[in-house]
Design an enzyme around this catalytic site. Structure first.
Site, short mmCIF file in Angstrom:
data_model
loop_
_atom_site.label_atom_id
_atom_site.label_comp_id
_atom_site.label_asym_id
_atom_site.label_seq_id
_atom_site.Cartn_x
_atom_site.Cartn_y
_atom_site.Cartn_z
N CYS A 29 0.84 -1.20 0.00
CA CYS A 29 0.00 0.00 0.00
C CYS A 29 0.88 1.26 0.00
CB CYS A 29 -0.91 -0.04 1.23
SG CYS A 29 -2.17 1.24 1.22
N CYS A 30 1.89 1.28 0.89
CA CYS A 30 2.80 2.43 0.94
C CYS A 30 3.62 2.54 -0.33
CB CYS A 30 3.75 2.31 2.14
SG CYS A 30 3.07 2.90 3.68
N CYS A 49 -3.77 4.22 9.44
CA CYS A 49 -2.49 3.74 9.99
C CYS A 49 -1.93 4.68 11.06
CB CYS A 49 -1.48 3.58 8.87
SG CYS A 49 -2.04 2.51 7.55
N CYS A 98 7.35 4.13 6.06
CA CYS A 98 6.54 3.92 4.85
C CYS A 98 7.40 3.41 3.69
CB CYS A 98 5.83 5.21 4.45
SG CYS A 98 6.95 6.54 4.03
#
Ligand code: SF4
Length: 256
Positions: A117-118, A202, A225
């Site tokens: 996702c990051c 998050c 991240c």
């Protein structure tokens, strides 16, 4: 490619260790302008760097990763700082090539595969934006995480990009002293216990005695991240079975 060798970067970095953040920023601008940009996540700890840059070079481009998951308070704070400091902000978004993947898996990707996702929402858009400049000013500090303790003032990144970390030797206290001295605003969630703020799913508030980044990816192994780790220099997320499975299925569908 960078005009500096890796050895020159190391030597220069050592020299800059004793300089103030303002002196380091001024050096960076003199050396790289206009092929230089700042990245910012627009939280309280971002404010001194943004203020310094706005005073030294009001034309400096500020990259903001618009992941689609920010607190609305962060977006409001970005607008406030843009207005008050006269910042030139460019929002960065996830690449369109991931549209199909994200429409299937994107909704709660931060739960199943936060590194992926990051990578898709932060690292890759930043890699792409950094192709347009030679140097990148970031606001990281050594006192923030164990990973950041070994960071250098100047770092040689992928494709010869030079990363400059002018606030590396500052502490959280320096940040607050600077904000007080110049009467600058703080992120609206700071007073509610949010000491380090990223995407809403998050990030949680921290309690007294907790590390300032304890509220980031709480309950997971993840602490960064990927913008400030080796992930930034990779061409894709490592070990993502979700993505590998998706690519495999897509390829099979294409050859049918
Ligand atoms: S911080 Fe969370 S929601 Fe934001 S890009 Fe990373 S994993 Fe995704």
């Amino acid at each position: 490619m960078s005009a500096f060798t890796s050895l020159e970067i190391k030597q220069l970095s050592k020299k800059l260790e004793d300089q103030s953040p303002q002196q380091i920023i001024a050096w960076a601008i003199e050396t790289f302008s206009p092929q230089i940009a700042v990245s910012s996540s627009f939280q309280t700890q971002s404010v001194p760097l943004l203020h310094m840059v706005s005073k030294i070079d009001p034309e400096m481009l500020i990259f903001f990763l618009d992941t689609g998951y920010h607190f609305w308070e962060t977006l409001m704070f970005r607008e406030q700082l843009q207005r008050e400091l006269g910042l030139k902000i460019q929002n960065l978004y996830v690449d369109g090539q991931w549209k199909t993947f994200l429409s299937r898996f994107g909704r709660d990707l931060y739960e199943h595969d936060p590194d992926l996702c990051c990578y898709l929402r932060k690292v890759q858009p930043m890699q792409k934006a950094m192709k347009t400049v030679r140097a990148w000013i970031s606001g990281i500090r050594r006192d923030q995480t164990a990973t950041r303790q070994s960071a250098q003032i100047l770092e040689l990144e992928r494709e010869g990009l030079i990363k400059i970390n002018p606030l590396l030797n500052w502490t959280r206290q320096n940040v607050h002293e600077y904000i007080r001295e110049y009467n600058l605003p703080s992120h609206p969630l700071y007073e509610k216990g949010y000491r380090s703020i990223g995407c809403k799913p998050c990030t949680r508030a921290v309690i007294v005695g907790e590390d300032e980044r304890a509220g980031r990816w709480a309950g997971k192994e993840k602490t960064e991240c990927g913008l400030h780790t080796e992930m930034f220099n990779q061409d894709g997320p490592k070990n993502s079975t979700l993505l590998q499975g998706f690519i495999l299925t897509s390829n099979q569908e294409e050859t049918r």
